[in-house]
Design a protein around this motif. Sequence first.
Motif, PDB file in Angstrom:
ATOM      1  N   SER A   1     -24.525   8.044  24.633  1.00 46.78           N
ATOM      2  CA  SER A   1     -25.932   8.185  24.134  1.00 46.78           C
ATOM      3  C   SER A   1     -26.516   6.557  24.446  1.00 46.78           C
ATOM      4  CB  SER A   1     -26.320   8.353  22.620  1.00 46.78           C
ATOM      5  OG  SER A   1     -25.562   9.781  22.318  1.00 46.78           O
TER       6      SER A   1
ATOM      7  N   CYS B   1     -27.359   2.619  17.270  1.00 50.29           N
ATOM      8  CA  CYS B   1     -27.780   2.568  18.785  1.00 50.29           C
ATOM      9  C   CYS B   1     -27.892   1.010  19.166  1.00 50.29           C
ATOM     10  CB  CYS B   1     -29.127   3.081  18.721  1.00 50.29           C
ATOM     11  SG  CYS B   1     -28.824   4.930  18.852  1.00 50.29           S
TER      12      CYS B   1
ATOM     13  N   PHE C   1     -25.918  12.934  19.678  1.00 47.62           N
ATOM     14  CA  PHE C   1     -25.154  11.719  19.761  1.00 47.62           C
ATOM     15  C   PHE C   1     -23.860  12.254  20.593  1.00 47.62           C
ATOM     16  CE2 PHE C   1     -28.062  10.691  16.301  1.00 47.62           C
ATOM     17  CZ  PHE C   1     -28.943   9.957  16.837  1.00 47.62           C
TER      18      PHE C   1
END
Length: 464
Positions: A438, A122, A411
Motif C-alpha cells: 500500500s 502510512c 491494505f
Amino acid sequence: MASAAPPSPSPRVAVIGGGIAGMSAARALVGSGVHATVLDLGERVGGRVADRTQALDGGRLLSFDRGAQFLTVSSPDFKAQLAEWQAAGVAQEWRARHGMLTAGGTFVPAAAAAGTSGAGFCGSLSGQPLYVGVPTNQALVQHMADSLAAQAAAQQQEQQQADPQADPQQQAPAFELLSGCAVQSAERVGGGCGCGPGGARWRLRGSRRGRAAAADPAAAGQQEDLGSYDAVVLADGMPLLPGSAGHVAGLEAVSTSLAQLARSVQAVAPEPCFALMLSFDAPLEGLPFDAAVAQGIGSSSGPGSGGGGAGAASPAFQWVACDSSKPGRPAGAGAPQCWVALTTPDRAARLLQAHPLTRADGRFNPQTREYRQAVAAELLADFEALMRPFLPGGTLPRPAYTHAQRWGRAFVTEPLGAEFLFLPAQRLALCGDVATGSGVEAAWRGGRAAGAAVASMLRSEAAN
C-alpha cells in the motif's frame, strides 16, 4: 476461439484500473508512443485515492477523503511528480497537528511519538511532511487523466497539421478513458506466438454500467465489445479474484503462467477497512489534534464489536482525521466540520461477519444505502468512545451527516514483492498494491515501471 481481430495501425494497450497505478502506467505508455485505454469500474478515476462530496441545503458542501488520507515522498522521481501536482495547484502540504492517541486518553504530538510506535499509519509518524490533494485527494489522479487527454490531443493536432490528408485515428498515440466500465471477460484472439501486430491480441468484453453491472447477475448477458488490444496492464489484483467486483473471467484460462499468477494474487490477503465519514454543524472544540494514529483504544460494545469496551485490547480505529483541516477544503464561518475515521483490520473483520462482502450465493454484495447505514451506526458508537477523553464534557455532539465506505481489500501488508510482474508471452503486466504494497508513491512507481516494460516490448516488436 474467436477469429483473429484485425491488427491495429499502432500499438494499443488496455489498462484495467484508473487509480494512481493505472494512470501512471498509462502515462508511461503514451509517453512512449503507445495508445493507452484506461477502463475503470468507478464513475470517476481515483481507485483507492477516492473522495466523497455531498451537497447540503443552502449550498454547503461536505468533502471527505474516503480512501488514501495523504501521501509522503521518499524518492527524487516521485518528488518531481509532487512538484508537478503542486505547480498545477492540486497538491499542498498538510500542516496538521497530528500525532498519536493513547489508551490513557492523551495525545502525543508526532515529533514526540516518532520512533516510539514505528512509522505510524502510512508513515504519518515518520517525520516526513504530509501532502494532500486539493480540493480532495482524488484531484491528484484526475490531474493525471486530464494531462494525458491534453497530451494526446496536442500530439494528434500536430500530426494533423503535418499531414492533413491522413486519418486522425491513425496518426498519433492516444489516450482514452472509459469510466463506469466493468471489464467482465477477456480472451486471446488470433494465432501466432503473440509477437508483432499479426499475433494474438486481447479482446475485452464488459458493460459500461460499472459497479451496477458487476453486481447484477444478468449483466453477463448484456456484455458489449470493449475493444481488442496488443497488451493488457492490470493495475489492481481484483481482475484475478473470482467473486470480486472487478473480476475478469477468462484470464486464468489463457495459460499456465497466468493461472499461476492468479493463484499468487489470490494468496495475498489484503486487510479490510471501513471508513466512517461524519460532519458536524459546529467544530468540535478543544481538541488538541487534527489527525492522529489511534493507539490501543477499543471499540464500544454492540453488534459486530465483539463486546469490547473503550480501552479494550482490540482497537476500533487506526486513524482519525479532521478533513476540514486539510488545505483547499470548505472552511470558514458556517462551513460544516468533516471527519474521517478508518477502522483497524480486526474491527473491519468483525463488521464483515455481520455485513459480509459476498451474498449467500457467492456473488458480490453491493453497498446499499441500508448496508451503509447499519455499518455507520455501529462505527459512530466507536467514534464517540474514541473521542470521549478529548472532548470537553466527554460528550460528542450529534453529527449532521454520517456515511460508511467498505474497503474489502484496503491494505496489503505482504505483497508479491516487486514493483510489477510481467508475462511477455501473454502480453500482460500486473502492478498496484498487490505487487508493491500500500501507498501512493509505491503505486505510482509500480504503474510507471509496468507501463514502461510493456512499451519497451512493443517498441522491440515494431523494430523487428
